[in-house]
Write an enzyme that holds these catalytic residues in place. Structure first.
Site, PDB file in Angstrom:
ATOM      1  CD  GLU A 276      31.219  42.118  46.166  1.00 59.58           C
ATOM      2  OE1 GLU A 276      31.891  43.209  45.834  1.00 59.58           O
ATOM      3  OE2 GLU A 276      30.035  42.033  45.602  1.00 59.58           O
ATOM      4  CE  LYS A 338      34.932  44.079  41.440  1.00 63.17           C
ATOM      5  NZ  LYS A 338      33.698  44.637  41.916  1.00 63.17           N
ATOM      6  CB  CYS A 390      31.251  42.622  42.218  1.00 62.25           C
ATOM      7  SG  CYS A 390      29.663  43.990  42.331  1.00 62.25           S
TER       8      CYS A 390
END
Length: 522
Positions: A276, A338, A390
């Protein structure tokens, strides 16, 4: 007050504290998974004869004792958030305590078949409110009780039907069986051998059935068709502070390029994965980062990397935490933004109304959530996969949606460098195990500081990047061979129906709590 009376007053609180400590022991750093099977027994024993209000407080105390040390790694980011979130999560143990206390006060524990009914009610209350915690206010599905069993491969196959909360319900079922059997023995005294104990027999029968069916499921699917994908992951071990220091950006790029080039000298993977926000600036904007990426992918290996991305609108810039698939010709083939952002970590709620909230967060600007799931597609071999960035791999519905859309592999890109080096990364990895079991697909994890590994469709962790002694807090690369199921694989019950059982349990628990409130008012 006599000593005996003082002890009787203190014992329920001591039992609640003991339950909290046993729950804590079931998760990292101690990771004594067997502790989960007896963790609730002291709390249930403490419910005998106490009023509902005190039972609620005992449940809250047990939850607080569990949560405060369990997520203490959050203090590195926000101490107020650590304590506040711990106390918030502790409230979700209150319904379980109230249901158990009410059942014991109304029916006692001498009747075995009434005990079975109480076991069902308690398991439903726990399962329903764990699910509620997972979805309420965007959800915090961290350290569900069942997640403690991530190494118990046959038991966790239950998640194929009801998700991780179904494993939680099974653990609660056993806790209740043991506690009610002990209470019944206290009430019946010397009549122990003359009575049947259906609560204990049904409790362990459920576990035996879960183990047998779990191993059967693993054996039956062991030889199922699969495409072999060779993946190389890079774990750069870059301090978080370096990403906020422009003078360190060249160092970050050099580290990524060095580790990737070293991996290419060891072999030629089908896909190279970085963690990430591995790029120190923005891939679409930074010429230095783009040139570095192009020099790598033109060697014939596509790259999946995390990067910040900006969209310019009439209202101003919107920032995204993104993942990019860069093809071997240097073109960004696909991207994913995301969707499930971390409160106070990636965005500040109500920041326009209460701007002072920014003072308790480490972020300077809030990210915007992505709009859709993306199914990335490799050409050689033909693999469809989706990215979970994440903590998104802790959110079951995102993984389920990706698999329903056609993904047959999940990739978790994460940077747990905000927290400690040992506890939080391992707790995080445990949740990815259940996304694999729930949907019957494997996962590859690429982390900045660990744990980088692969997880097969049954939840077995393999190819962990470590130093040979179990330390995952290192810089390096790792080749992984991943068996990816075909596009026409049969979908699991959970993939098809989601949290059906959990929602039914939540409705049943809410109805039961309403009935308890009405009966108490009468």
């Amino acid at each position: 007050m006599k000593l005996r009376d003082r002890l009787l007053t203190i014992l329920p609180w001591a039992a609640a504290v003991l339950s909290g400590l046993l729950l804590f022991a079931a998760f990292p750093p101690l990771a004594l998974q067997d502790a989960a099977w007896i963790a609730l027994v002291p709390l249930v024993l403490a419910m005998r004869g106490v009023p509902l209000r005190r039972a609620a407080l005992l449940g809250f105390v047990a939850g607080a004792v569990f949560w405060i040390p369990s997520i203490s790694w959050l203090r590195y980011v926000t101490r107020p958030g650590w304590i506040g979130l711990s106390l918030y999560c502790a409230f979700f143990m209150v319904p379980f305590a109230v249901v158990v206390s009410y059942g014991l006060r109304r029916y006692g524990s001498a009747n075995g078949f009434a005990n079975v009914g109480l076991m069902l009610a308690a398991a439903a209350a726990w399962m329903g409110f764990e699910h509620l915690r997972s979805v309420l206010f965007t959800g915090f599905p961290w350290n569900l009780l069942g997640v403690s069993q991530y190494r118990n491969i046959p038991i966790i196959q239950v998640a194929r039907f009801g998700g991780a909360v179904a494993v939680s319900a099974l653990v609660v079922w056993i806790n209740m069986a043991i506690a009610l059997t002990l209470l019944r023995y206290v009430e019946t005294r010397d009549r122990w051998s003359r009575r049947a104990h259906p609560e204990l027999m049904l409790g362990f029968l459920a576990v035996v059935a879960a183990v047998v069916l779990g191993w059967r499921s693993v054996r039956m699917q062991q030889g199922a068709p699969a495409e072999n994908l060779q993946v190389a992951i890079v774990q750069p071990l870059i301090p978080i502070a370096y990403y906020y220091m422009p003078e360190q950006h060249d160092y970050i790029r050099e580290r990524l390029e060095y580790l990737s080039s070293t991996a290419f000298r060891a072999g030629t993977p089908d896909l190279l994965i970085w963690p990430e926000t591995a790029i120190p600036d923005e891939l679409r904007v930074s010429q230095a980062s783009y040139d570095m990426v192009t020099s790598l992918v033109t060697r014939g290996v596509p790259l999946l990397t995390g990067s910040i991305d900006t969209e310019w609108t009439e209202e101003g810039p919107r920032y995204y935490n993104s993942s990019f698939l860069v093809d071997t010709n240097g073109v960004v083939a696909q991207a994913y933004d995301k969707r499930h952002l971390v409160m106070f970590g990636e965005y500040v709620p109500l920041q326009d109304i209460m701007p002072w909230l920014r003072a308790v967060t480490p972020i300077t600007e809030s990210f915007s959530p992505g709009r859709t799931s993306t199914v990335f597609r490799l050409e050689r071999p033909p693999i469809a996969f989706s990215v979970l960035i994440c903590f998104e791999d802790t959110v079951a519905r995102l993984a389920r949606e990706s698999v329903r859309n056609g993904a047959r592999l999940l990739v978790n890109q994460t940077d747990d460098g905000w927290f400690d080096a040992r506890v939080e990364p391992l707790q995080h990895m445990m949740h990815g195990v259940f996304r694999c079991v729930e949907n019957g697909v494997p996962t590859v994890r690429a982390a900045n500081t660990g744990v980088s590994c692969a997880i097969d469709r049954f939840g077995r962790v393999h190819d962990v990047l470590d130093d040979g002694f179990g330390n995952t807090f290192i810089a390096g690369f790792r080749f992984m061979s991943v068996a990816v199921p075909p596009t026409d694989m049969p979908l699991t019950f959970y993939t098809r129906h989601g949290d059906l059982f959990a929602r039914l349990c939540l409705l049943a628990a809410l109805a039961l709590l309403i009935c308890i409130a009405v009966d108490r008012r009468r």
